[in-house]
Design a protein around this motif. Sequence first.
Motif, PDB file in Angstrom:
ATOM      1  N   ASP A 217       0.834  -1.304   0.116  1.00  0.00           N
ATOM      2  CA  ASP A 217       0.067  -0.123   0.036  1.00  0.00           C
ATOM      3  C   ASP A 217       0.958   1.293  -0.073  1.00  0.00           C
ATOM      4  O   ASP A 217       0.516   2.335  -0.483  1.00  0.00           O
ATOM      5  N   ALA A 218       1.903   1.203   0.627  1.00  0.00           N
ATOM      6  CA  ALA A 218       2.851   2.272   0.814  1.00  0.00           C
ATOM      7  C   ALA A 218       3.811   2.330  -0.518  1.00  0.00           C
ATOM      8  O   ALA A 218       4.611   3.431  -0.525  1.00  0.00           O
ATOM      9  N   GLY A 219       3.939   1.624  -1.406  1.00  0.00           N
ATOM     10  CA  GLY A 219       4.625   1.444  -2.551  1.00  0.00           C
ATOM     11  C   GLY A 219       6.063   1.329  -2.250  1.00  0.00           C
ATOM     12  O   GLY A 219       7.079   1.463  -3.243  1.00  0.00           O
ATOM     13  N   LEU A 220       6.395   0.671  -1.072  1.00  0.00           N
ATOM     14  CA  LEU A 220       7.601   0.000  -1.033  1.00  0.00           C
ATOM     15  C   LEU A 220       8.159  -0.983  -1.711  1.00  0.00           C
ATOM     16  O   LEU A 220       9.602  -1.312  -1.741  1.00  0.00           O
ATOM     17  N   VAL A 221       7.144  -1.704  -1.957  1.00  0.00           N
ATOM     18  CA  VAL A 221       7.715  -3.286  -2.466  1.00  0.00           C
ATOM     19  C   VAL A 221       6.628  -3.776  -3.569  1.00  0.00           C
ATOM     20  O   VAL A 221       5.384  -3.254  -3.499  1.00  0.00           O
ATOM     21  N   ASP A 222       7.092  -4.205  -4.605  1.00  0.00           N
ATOM     22  CA  ASP A 222       6.456  -4.953  -5.677  1.00  0.00           C
ATOM     23  C   ASP A 222       6.584  -6.401  -5.355  1.00  0.00           C
ATOM     24  O   ASP A 222       7.401  -6.888  -5.322  1.00  0.00           O
ATOM     25  N   MET A 223       5.239  -7.046  -4.778  1.00  0.00           N
ATOM     26  CA  MET A 223       5.395  -8.491  -4.484  1.00  0.00           C
ATOM     27  C   MET A 223       5.743  -9.311  -5.374  1.00  0.00           C
ATOM     28  O   MET A 223       6.316 -10.622  -5.411  1.00  0.00           O
ATOM     29  N   ASN A 224       5.787  -9.024  -6.797  1.00  0.00           N
ATOM     30  CA  ASN A 224       6.097  -9.930  -8.067  1.00  0.00           C
ATOM     31  C   ASN A 224       7.676  -9.964  -7.930  1.00  0.00           C
ATOM     32  O   ASN A 224       7.988 -10.785  -8.700  1.00  0.00           O
ATOM     33  N   ASP A 225       8.227  -9.090  -7.350  1.00  0.00           N
ATOM     34  CA  ASP A 225       9.730  -9.067  -7.199  1.00  0.00           C
ATOM     35  C   ASP A 225      10.254 -10.198  -5.877  1.00  0.00           C
ATOM     36  O   ASP A 225      11.399 -10.366  -5.709  1.00  0.00           O
ATOM     37  N   LEU A 226       9.189 -10.491  -4.964  1.00  0.00           N
ATOM     38  CA  LEU A 226       9.526 -11.224  -3.989  1.00  0.00           C
ATOM     39  C   LEU A 226       8.982 -12.673  -4.174  1.00  0.00           C
ATOM     40  O   LEU A 226       8.224 -13.115  -5.046  1.00  0.00           O
ATOM     41  N   VAL A 227       9.392 -13.916  -3.267  1.00  0.00           N
ATOM     42  CA  VAL A 227       9.046 -15.210  -3.427  1.00  0.00           C
ATOM     43  C   VAL A 227       9.060 -15.869  -2.073  1.00  0.00           C
ATOM     44  O   VAL A 227       9.721 -15.284  -0.929  1.00  0.00           O
ATOM     45  N   GLN A 228       7.842 -16.531  -1.722  1.00  0.00           N
ATOM     46  CA  GLN A 228       7.852 -16.848  -0.345  1.00  0.00           C
ATOM     47  C   GLN A 228       8.623 -18.001  -0.283  1.00  0.00           C
ATOM     48  O   GLN A 228       8.636 -19.011  -1.004  1.00  0.00           O
ATOM     49  N   ILE A 229       9.291 -18.232   0.813  1.00  0.00           N
ATOM     50  CA  ILE A 229      10.315 -19.406   0.862  1.00  0.00           C
ATOM     51  C   ILE A 229      10.033 -20.243   2.324  1.00  0.00           C
ATOM     52  O   ILE A 229      10.764 -21.427   2.770  1.00  0.00           O
ATOM     53  N   TRP A 230       9.056 -19.629   3.139  1.00  0.00           N
ATOM     54  CA  TRP A 230       8.771 -20.513   4.201  1.00  0.00           C
ATOM     55  C   TRP A 230       7.387 -19.965   5.163  1.00  0.00           C
ATOM     56  O   TRP A 230       7.106 -18.855   4.650  1.00  0.00           O
ATOM     57  N   GLN A 231       6.816 -20.762   5.755  1.00  0.00           N
ATOM     58  CA  GLN A 231       5.654 -20.202   6.334  1.00  0.00           C
ATOM     59  C   GLN A 231       5.422 -21.052   8.006  1.00  0.00           C
ATOM     60  O   GLN A 231       5.853 -22.283   8.013  1.00  0.00           O
ATOM     61  N   SER A 232       5.234 -20.323   8.866  1.00  0.00           N
ATOM     62  CA  SER A 232       4.949 -21.072  10.152  1.00  0.00           C
ATOM     63  C   SER A 232       3.837 -21.620  10.180  1.00  0.00           C
ATOM     64  O   SER A 232       2.801 -21.642   9.466  1.00  0.00           O
ATOM     65  N   LYS A 233       3.404 -22.347  11.286  1.00  0.00           N
ATOM     66  CA  LYS A 233       2.259 -22.843  11.818  1.00  0.00           C
ATOM     67  C   LYS A 233       1.370 -21.399  12.119  1.00  0.00           C
ATOM     68  O   LYS A 233       1.885 -20.622  12.447  1.00  0.00           O
ATOM     69  N   PRO A 234       0.278 -21.797  12.151  1.00  0.00           N
ATOM     70  CA  PRO A 234      -0.844 -20.631  12.629  1.00  0.00           C
ATOM     71  C   PRO A 234      -0.618 -20.101  14.176  1.00  0.00           C
ATOM     72  O   PRO A 234      -0.072 -20.890  15.007  1.00  0.00           O
ATOM     73  N   ILE A 235      -0.359 -18.823  14.338  1.00  0.00           N
ATOM     74  CA  ILE A 235      -0.120 -17.984  15.555  1.00  0.00           C
ATOM     75  C   ILE A 235      -1.289 -17.357  15.725  1.00  0.00           C
ATOM     76  O   ILE A 235      -1.982 -16.504  14.860  1.00  0.00           O
TER      77      ILE A 235
END
Length: 300
Positions: A217-235
Amino acid sequence: MKKIVAVLAATTALATPALAQEISEFRIGILGGENAQDRLNSNECLREKAEDLLGVETKLFAPADYNGVIQGLLGGTIDMAWLGASGYAKTYLSDPEAVEPILVKVNNDGGYGYYSIGFARKDSGITSLADMKGKVFGFGDPNSTSGFLIPSIEIPQETGATMTSGDYFGEVKFTGGHEQTIVAVSNGEVDGGVTWADGLGAWEDGFNSGALRKAVDAGLVDMNDLVQIWQSKPIPEGPFVVRKALPADVKVKMTGLLASLKSMDEECAYGVLQGDAKGFMPITHDAYEVIIEARKLKSN
């Protein structure tokens, strides 16, 4: 919502008018996660509504780190804050009588869980924790649930190594907060990092809510430039807390204000909740026992 209103009405009837005279100002603390000015801007509408409701000057405080909010609650210089689960655990372990949870954010799917999300630059070739071996890994704040506590427990379970620099990761460093981690990964200052998201919606949007959504929303990042590499269990999502020592009617009024915020002012709720969410529901201390135990284990 009807149930909340009924409870609030009953509680309000018990609060005597004299209690309203016991506070001369109300102070809301805002955890780190994005830069201070953006945090203040996102919560200004809540400050204005609280000031109108309570009839006393209401101030926002955005300390540089999570501990600034925690110490403010413990010391009585902050009256209300949205804590992460780990921050609440630290506050409770420091003084069980300092604060009480009142409400928790509810996601669009009706749940109140979220995730620690590990991510890297897409052009780095990193797609998993295995690819992070020997690389620089960025945490947020030592008192962050998703930015430190949970990944520092769950990632070693997957790698079979400690989070000490040089053991599995080449270096493990604190960036200072969620926004700082996102920017550090995006700029190539660290190879990968962790932040928080509700896990709902599209990756390209930064999910429905969380630090990634706010960064998009703040224009700091384009998610297309990033990739997910890990996810935790629900917190479990952290609670909105108030100081136990506050007058009963102040607690009731602020609980009611937050509970009705989404229906009253959707734009304001979007800023306060850091994205698109259903609203709030009541929560109690019991929901955080597992996180409190995790903090105890980490401190031993």
